[in-house]
Write a protein that holds these residues in place. Structure first.
Motif, PDB file in Angstrom:
ATOM      1  N   ILE A  67     -74.969  29.366  61.158  1.00 34.41           N
ATOM      2  CA  ILE A  67     -74.091  28.197  61.045  1.00 34.41           C
ATOM      3  C   ILE A  67     -74.001  27.741  59.596  1.00 34.41           C
ATOM      4  CG2 ILE A  67     -73.895  25.747  61.640  1.00 34.41           C
ATOM      5  CD1 ILE A  67     -75.011  26.477  64.401  1.00 34.41           C
ATOM      6  N   GLN A  68     -75.125  27.727  58.886  1.00 34.19           N
ATOM      7  CA  GLN A  68     -75.098  27.303  57.490  1.00 34.19           C
ATOM      8  C   GLN A  68     -74.270  28.253  56.629  1.00 34.19           C
ATOM      9  OE1 GLN A  68     -76.130  24.493  56.074  1.00 34.19           O
ATOM     10  NE2 GLN A  68     -76.702  23.784  58.138  1.00 34.19           N
ATOM     11  N   ALA A  69     -74.287  29.529  56.948  1.00 40.68           N
ATOM     12  CA  ALA A  69     -73.463  30.488  56.204  1.00 40.68           C
ATOM     13  C   ALA A  69     -71.979  30.154  56.372  1.00 40.68           C
ATOM     14  CB  ALA A  69     -73.747  31.908  56.679  1.00 40.68           C
ATOM     15  N   PHE A  70     -71.588  29.832  57.604  1.00 41.03           N
ATOM     16  CA  PHE A  70     -70.184  29.488  57.833  1.00 41.03           C
ATOM     17  C   PHE A  70     -69.820  28.139  57.237  1.00 41.03           C
ATOM     18  CE2 PHE A  70     -70.491  32.728  61.212  1.00 41.03           C
ATOM     19  CZ  PHE A  70     -69.468  33.543  60.758  1.00 41.03           C
ATOM     20  N   LEU A  71     -70.746  27.215  57.259  1.00 41.64           N
ATOM     21  CA  LEU A  71     -70.476  25.931  56.611  1.00 41.64           C
ATOM     22  C   LEU A  71     -70.244  26.119  55.113  1.00 41.64           C
ATOM     23  CD1 LEU A  71     -73.010  23.570  58.437  1.00 41.64           C
ATOM     24  CD2 LEU A  71     -70.512  23.484  58.561  1.00 41.64           C
ATOM     25  N   ASN A  72     -70.999  27.004  54.501  1.00 42.55           N
ATOM     26  CA  ASN A  72     -70.784  27.297  53.078  1.00 42.55           C
ATOM     27  C   ASN A  72     -69.374  27.807  52.831  1.00 42.55           C
ATOM     28  OD1 ASN A  72     -73.430  26.587  52.482  1.00 42.55           O
ATOM     29  ND2 ASN A  72     -74.190  28.702  52.598  1.00 42.55           N
ATOM     30  N   ILE A  73     -68.920  28.699  53.713  1.00 43.09           N
ATOM     31  CA  ILE A  73     -67.576  29.261  53.562  1.00 43.09           C
ATOM     32  C   ILE A  73     -66.522  28.171  53.746  1.00 43.09           C
ATOM     33  CG2 ILE A  73     -65.903  30.862  54.549  1.00 43.09           C
ATOM     34  CD1 ILE A  73     -68.295  32.669  55.312  1.00 43.09           C
ATOM     35  N   PHE A  74     -66.623  27.405  54.815  1.00 39.27           N
ATOM     36  CA  PHE A  74     -65.621  26.386  55.100  1.00 39.27           C
ATOM     37  C   PHE A  74     -65.588  25.304  54.019  1.00 39.27           C
ATOM     38  CE2 PHE A  74     -66.092  27.515  59.804  1.00 39.27           C
ATOM     39  CZ  PHE A  74     -64.964  28.322  59.770  1.00 39.27           C
TER      40      PHE A  74
ATOM     41  N   ARG B 248     -70.326  21.796  65.006  1.00 42.50           N
ATOM     42  CA  ARG B 248     -70.847  21.770  63.643  1.00 42.50           C
ATOM     43  C   ARG B 248     -69.761  21.896  62.584  1.00 42.50           C
ATOM     44  NH1 ARG B 248     -76.307  22.885  63.472  1.00 42.50           N
ATOM     45  NH2 ARG B 248     -76.087  22.282  61.276  1.00 42.50           N
ATOM     46  N   TYR B 249     -68.505  22.049  63.012  1.00 43.18           N
ATOM     47  CA  TYR B 249     -67.447  22.328  62.036  1.00 43.18           C
ATOM     48  C   TYR B 249     -66.308  21.321  62.077  1.00 43.18           C
ATOM     49  CZ  TYR B 249     -69.943  26.762  62.369  1.00 43.18           C
ATOM     50  OH  TYR B 249     -70.917  27.713  62.386  1.00 43.18           O
ATOM     51  N   THR B 250     -66.582  20.140  62.635  1.00 46.64           N
ATOM     52  CA  THR B 250     -65.494  19.175  62.850  1.00 46.64           C
ATOM     53  C   THR B 250     -64.839  18.710  61.550  1.00 46.64           C
ATOM     54  OG1 THR B 250     -67.128  17.391  62.885  1.00 46.64           O
ATOM     55  CG2 THR B 250     -66.482  18.329  65.001  1.00 46.64           C
ATOM     56  N   GLU B 251     -65.572  18.722  60.463  1.00 46.77           N
ATOM     57  CA  GLU B 251     -65.040  18.258  59.182  1.00 46.77           C
ATOM     58  C   GLU B 251     -64.058  19.250  58.574  1.00 46.77           C
ATOM     59  OE1 GLU B 251     -66.770  16.932  54.767  1.00 46.77           O
ATOM     60  OE2 GLU B 251     -68.131  17.297  56.455  1.00 46.77           O
ATOM     61  N   TYR B 252     -64.119  20.503  59.017  1.00 44.18           N
ATOM     62  CA  TYR B 252     -63.380  21.555  58.331  1.00 44.18           C
ATOM     63  C   TYR B 252     -62.329  22.249  59.184  1.00 44.18           C
ATOM     64  CZ  TYR B 252     -67.610  20.953  55.548  1.00 44.18           C
ATOM     65  OH  TYR B 252     -68.630  20.410  54.810  1.00 44.18           O
TER      66      TYR B 252
ATOM     67  N   LEU C 116     -60.428  18.819  75.644  1.00 43.29           N
ATOM     68  CA  LEU C 116     -60.320  17.393  75.350  1.00 43.29           C
ATOM     69  C   LEU C 116     -61.216  17.011  74.185  1.00 43.29           C
ATOM     70  CD1 LEU C 116     -59.067  14.695  76.247  1.00 43.29           C
ATOM     71  CD2 LEU C 116     -61.022  14.388  77.766  1.00 43.29           C
ATOM     72  N   TRP C 117     -62.444  17.526  74.165  1.00 41.76           N
ATOM     73  CA  TRP C 117     -63.353  17.248  73.052  1.00 41.76           C
ATOM     74  C   TRP C 117     -62.747  17.724  71.728  1.00 41.76           C
ATOM     75  CZ3 TRP C 117     -65.522  20.068  69.197  1.00 41.76           C
ATOM     76  CH2 TRP C 117     -66.548  19.456  68.461  1.00 41.76           C
ATOM     77  N   SER C 118     -62.164  18.910  71.727  1.00 43.47           N
ATOM     78  CA  SER C 118     -61.583  19.462  70.503  1.00 43.47           C
ATOM     79  C   SER C 118     -60.414  18.625  70.020  1.00 43.47           C
ATOM     80  CB  SER C 118     -61.138  20.907  70.750  1.00 43.47           C
ATOM     81  OG  SER C 118     -62.228  21.720  71.137  1.00 43.47           O
ATOM     82  N   ASP C 119     -59.596  18.130  70.947  1.00 47.88           N
ATOM     83  CA  ASP C 119     -58.463  17.294  70.571  1.00 47.88           C
ATOM     84  C   ASP C 119     -58.911  15.961  69.981  1.00 47.88           C
ATOM     85  OD1 ASP C 119     -56.069  18.748  71.183  1.00 47.88           O
ATOM     86  OD2 ASP C 119     -55.194  16.870  71.920  1.00 47.88           O
ATOM     87  N   GLU C 120     -60.073  15.503  70.376  1.00 51.74           N
ATOM     88  CA  GLU C 120     -60.543  14.191  69.934  1.00 51.74           C
ATOM     89  C   GLU C 120     -61.456  14.253  68.714  1.00 51.74           C
ATOM     90  OE1 GLU C 120     -62.415  12.683  73.414  1.00 51.74           O
ATOM     91  OE2 GLU C 120     -60.549  11.934  74.300  1.00 51.74           O
ATOM     92  N   ASN C 121     -62.011  15.433  68.382  1.00 52.74           N
ATOM     93  CA  ASN C 121     -63.059  15.477  67.364  1.00 52.74           C
ATOM     94  C   ASN C 121     -62.773  16.376  66.167  1.00 52.74           C
ATOM     95  OD1 ASN C 121     -65.569  13.911  68.504  1.00 52.74           O
ATOM     96  ND2 ASN C 121     -64.714  15.067  70.227  1.00 52.74           N
ATOM     97  N   LEU C 122     -61.914  17.361  66.304  1.00 51.38           N
ATOM     98  CA  LEU C 122     -61.701  18.275  65.186  1.00 51.38           C
ATOM     99  C   LEU C 122     -60.799  17.642  64.124  1.00 51.38           C
ATOM    100  CD1 LEU C 122     -61.354  21.710  67.004  1.00 51.38           C
ATOM    101  CD2 LEU C 122     -63.377  20.660  65.971  1.00 51.38           C
TER     102      LEU C 122
END
Length: 626
Positions: A194-201, A225-229, A264-270
């Protein structure tokens, strides 16, 4: 043969992403390579097939990764190149057919299609203790994305897509379970992956425009873990019965509940704007248009409509090939689908909230749109749907007559289109001041003749008045007056209509509201423009677009020219011949999208705009801040 190697490095040429998303009508269908994966439409051109979809990813146009002396392998190339003129023309033709579509480019993080993507012996591949490349079950070689050099390479390739203004973003495949679907083969913890992908995003977001879209394939898992990106999840919903019994096709109540939750979660959080995509898998042992496939298509489509503002598609069931090699309707190409008539329904835009239970029944969901309702039933029993007004079901059932009550089976869905109200003259789904003024402006003409007596007159105006509700007089409705044309001729027509309406005895409640609205209209509209004038643009400063208001004391040909601080002409906007009147609102003012004559975005700075009429010239100053 001619080899085209023009690098695609151009500014975005389509309108802003949010603008396109907000203008589309529902249901909104997506595709993975729409031109060649939409079956049964051989009478359409590839561009016509692609333009049926509001979102298309995996689109190459004519591009390939540009292999150069310094980047001689496909996998390490960091520029897209090809026939740029052809690609731009293909893009233009598709957007002429569907100006609201989005186009994404596919980028793989986990594996590559060829062992020759990287140099021989490269440590970009994931290798075992013997130095052999570790492969997926499909035989594709796995990429070692834990390698910082690979991470940097992946970032550069995404930046290359962003530089090519024909694309609105990227779709990243194989992201199940937060991107850690293969943690066991990497020999590290899920958190390290996950941290590797966060670095990329994180690096991508630092180097791309705000509305550059990132779509990841998570199937039914939530990308917590990727809602910000990340802007959206591509949900390949699979098939519940394939997982449970090995027989492909169909869904359980529990499986649908899981899909609802993630969508629904994705529509509300991403990250906004969200572009969540739900793909249902068909039953490959049956024809794509069989009754069962049609039913599951309705389920997946209405589940999406009631739980998200995203995109949806139902495929032929390609994912079942491994367990059903004898299935006659599997073509063996991922994400192929036919075009269902159900998707041609024009629901308009969402009005109601997401995931609303109908009549408080668990598992029965309803959502209102401007032109109707989407209803989805997984309650466990057939349900009677009671609508506030008469509506017609879209699917071909035994009884598809217009009614306010309908029976919907369990594990099924339906779209109900509102019966058009004849008083809704402009077709926006509401009866209000806009319809009153439209009728008044057409007195003496043949259309819109609402009562069928052959001419538009006071009787048609009273018919509209009868359909007005108390809400039509609310301040939000009165604000619509600003969008109504205000020429002397049009205002005079409203004055005459109001005078006739006021003479009618025993006026209905709607008639009283109509008089109130028309009087308010006349009280704020002055048809006698005293002087021609150029007004200040709004907003100012702005980014990326603005409106230029003006007014004419007499009819004239109107042109606006925009110059930069050096006096060079940036853009000429030919407005055309206009009657005297006010052109103040966004619907009437001159619109500038912040682009030059070549449709390229201009840079930040001071610009000047000049209004030219037959007898008048005036210049004002405006500022773009990016």
């Amino acid at each position: 043969d001619v080899v085209y190697d023009e690098v695609c490095d151009i500014s975005p040429i389509a309108p802003p992403v949010r603008e396109r998303m907000e203008k589309r009508s529902f249901p909104s269908i997506f595709a993975w390579g729409g031109s060649h994966k939409t079956l049964g439409l051989d009478h359409l051109t590839p561009n016509q097939r692609a333009a049926l979809h509001d979102l298309d990813f995996g689109v190459w146009f004519s591009f390939n990764w540009d292999q150069t002396p310094t980047e001689p392998f496909d996998g390490i190339a960091t520029s897209l190149a090809g026939n740029l003129s052809y690609s731009r023309e293909t893009h233009r033709q598709r957007f002429d057919l569907n100006p609201n579509m989005l186009v994404l480019f596919g980028v793989g993080f986990h594996s590559h299609y060829s062992d020759e993507a990287y140099p021989p012996g490269s440590d970009f591949w994931l290798r075992d203790e013997n130095g052999e490349i570790i492969r997926r079950d499909t035989g594709s070689p796995n990429i070692n994305f834990l390698n910082p050099e690979v991470q940097d390479l992946l970032v550069k390739r995404i930046i290359a897509v962003e530089r090519c203004g024909l694309y609105d973003g990227v779709m990243i495949d194989q992201f199940l379970n937060h991107g850690a679907w293969g943690s066991h083969i990497y020999g590290v913890t899920e958190e390290e992956i996950i941290q590797a992908f966060l670095n990329i995003f994180r690096s991508v977001r630092e180097q791309t425009r705000d509305d550059f879209l990132i779509l990841i394939n998570t199937n039914r898992s939530k990308a917590t873990r990727y809602t910000e990106y990340v802007n959206g999840t591509f949900m390949e919903a699979g098939s519940d019965y394939e997982y449970l019994t090995g027989i492909p096709g169909g869904y359980t109540h529990e499986g649908l509940t899981e899909i609802e939750s993630t969508l629904l979660w994705s529509d509300e959080n991403l990250r906004s704007p969200q572009i969540n995509c739900l793909e249902g898998w068909g039953i490959p042992a049956e024809s794509p248009d069989s009754p069962e496939n049609q039913r599951w298509m309705r389920v997946i489509t209405t589940l999406s409509l009631t739980h998200s503002d995203g995109y949806v598609m139902y495929d032929t069931g390609w994912g079942a090939v491994a367990v059903c090699p004898e299935c006659p309707y599997v073509w063996g190409v991922a994400h192929e689908h036919i075009w269902y008539d159900f998707w041609d329904a024009d629901l308009g835009r969402p009005v109601g909230s997401k995931a609303q239970h109908h009549q408080n029944i668990d598992g029965l969901f309803i959502r209102e749109f401007t032109n109707g309702w989407a209803v989805y039933n997984r309650s466990g029993t057939p349900q009677t749907i009671t609508l506030p007004t008469s509506a017609t079901p879209v699917s071909d059932r035994e009884n598809n007559a217009a009614s306010s009550t309908h029976l919907l089976p369990d594990l099924d869905g339906e779209i109900y289109l509102k019966a058009k109200n004849p008083a809704d003259v402009n077709g926006d789904g509401k009866v209000n001041i806009l319809d009153l003024v439209h009728v008044a402006n057409n007195f003496g003409k043949a259309d819109p003749d609402l009562n069928g007596d052959g001419v538009v007159n006071i009787l048609d105006l009273t018919l509209v008045a009868k359909h007005l509700s108390q809400n039509a007089a609310a301040p939000s409705q009165l604000a619509l007056i600003e969008s109504i044309p205000s020429t002397a001729k049009e205002v005079s027509a409203v004055q005459r209509a109001l005078a006739e309406l006021e003479t009618i005895p025993n006026k209905s409640h709607g008639g009283q509201i109509a008089i109130e609205l028309l009087r308010h209209y006349l009280s704020i509209v002055d048809p006698n423009v005293q002087e021609t004038k150029l007004l200040s643009n709004y907003p100012n400063p702005f980014n990326p677009d603005t409106w230029i208001p003006y007014q004419l004391s007499e009819e004239s040909t109107v042109t606006v020219k925009i110059y930069d601080v050096t006096g060079s002409l940036v853009r000429t906007i030919q407005v055309g011949h206009k009657p005297a009147g006010y052109y103040h609102t966004r619907e009437r003012a001159i619109y500038w999208d912040g682009r030059n004559q070549n449709r390229e975005p201009v840079s930040s700075g001071v610009y000047f705009y000049t209004l030219n009429t037959d007898t008048y010239t005036q210049t004002r100053r405006m500022v773009i801040l990016k």
